[in-house]
Design an enzyme around this catalytic site. Structure first.
Site, PDB file in Angstrom:
ATOM      1  N   GLU A  27       0.859  -1.181   0.000  1.00 26.17           N
ATOM      2  CA  GLU A  27       0.000   0.000   0.000  1.00 26.17           C
ATOM      3  C   GLU A  27       0.895   1.231   0.000  1.00 26.17           C
ATOM      4  O   GLU A  27       1.664   1.452   0.942  1.00 26.17           O
ATOM      5  CB  GLU A  27      -0.913  -0.005   1.226  1.00 26.17           C
ATOM      6  N   ASP A  31      -4.913   8.634  10.340  1.00 29.04           N
ATOM      7  CA  ASP A  31      -3.520   8.255  10.542  1.00 29.04           C
ATOM      8  C   ASP A  31      -3.019   8.654  11.926  1.00 29.04           C
ATOM      9  O   ASP A  31      -3.281   9.751  12.401  1.00 29.04           O
ATOM     10  CB  ASP A  31      -2.629   8.910   9.480  1.00 29.04           C
TER      11      ASP A  31
END
Length: 253
Positions: free
Chosen positions: A45, A56
């Site tokens: 990814e 995140d």
């Protein structure tokens, strides 16, 4: 057949690695991808850095900020990956937020991904309903798999809907917190993994968030087809640079 679909059919647990494109240095992207494949990673990814990343944790945010500071843009990433299929065979996914994709143009973005050999996208802030109504046909036109995230808070009904519009795998977030904030899984996660397993979904699941070592990888893959490591790999890059990838992957497998 899409490379992701092919990989998922293999009789093995999938090790997927996430990193931010353009980190630690702007031009490290291709070398990191090549080294990950060489050392037995199944799926990569590639994070497209964005200035306001919602899901995140601090490690990935810091790497994304540094990558932007290094000069990474959507166009530069596409330029870097232009010839990636000359050397890399495993599935590649771009993971990013919807805003840069929208700015580039959704169809233009998908077309470019198909041209350079990207197999799928993960866009955490693109709602599944909007995707199904407005963008699914475009993704399918270019042979791209779109991967959706589910969390312990996602209802069974919603998960079944996500499963119905998906054609690759489902990204099973191990907790409702941000990435990199856990080490190991407790009873809550195990119950959640079992609940998803009992839904008998048509798409396999790959677990992300909280996978950092061999122990957590093995724990997650008891319940799922594979697991994704992000924050722990980025920490390794920040401490050891991009030259010691073999060491990191060797400790997981």
């Amino acid at each position: 057949m899409n490379r992701i679909t092919q990989k998922l059919q293999e009789d093995k647990k999938i090790l997927s690695i996430y990193f931010s494109a353009g980190y630690p240095n702007l031009n490290d992207t291709v070398q990191i991808i090549q080294d990950l494949e060489k050392n037995g990673v199944d799926l990569i990814e590639i994070g497209l850095p964005f200035s306001d990343p919602l899901a995140d944790g601090p490690t990935i945010q810091a790497s994304s900020t540094q990558a932007l500071h290094n000069g990474m843009t959507t166009q530069i990433l596409f330029d870097q990956l232009q010839n990636i299929r000359e050397s890399v065979k495993i599935p590649l996914i771009i993971m990013g937020y919807f805003n840069p994709m929208l700015q580039y143009g959704v169809e233009a973005f998908c077309k470019k991904c198909a041209e350079i050999g990207i197999d799928g996208l993960i866009i955490p802030d693109l709602p599944v309903d909007v995707y199904a109504d407005e963008y699914k046909a475009i993704f399918e036109k270019y042979g791209l798999i779109n991967v959706f995230l589910i969390t312990p808070q996602t209802s069974d009904e919603r998960i079944r809907f996500i499963d119905s519009v998906s054609n690759g795998f489902i990204y099973m977030v191990s907790s409702a917190s941000v990435t990199g904030s856990q080490s190991g899984f407790g009873n809550v996660q195990e119950t959640y993994f079992e609940r998803i397993s009992n839904l008998n979904l048509k798409n396999p699941q790959i677990v992300g968030f909280g996978i950092s070592n061999k122990e957590t990888f093995n724990q997650a893959t008891k319940y799922a087809k594979g697991a994704i490591i992000g924050s722990a790999f980025i920490k390794h890059l920040s401490e050891s640079g991009s030259g010691k990838i073999q060491e990191f992957v060797g400790e997981i497998r």
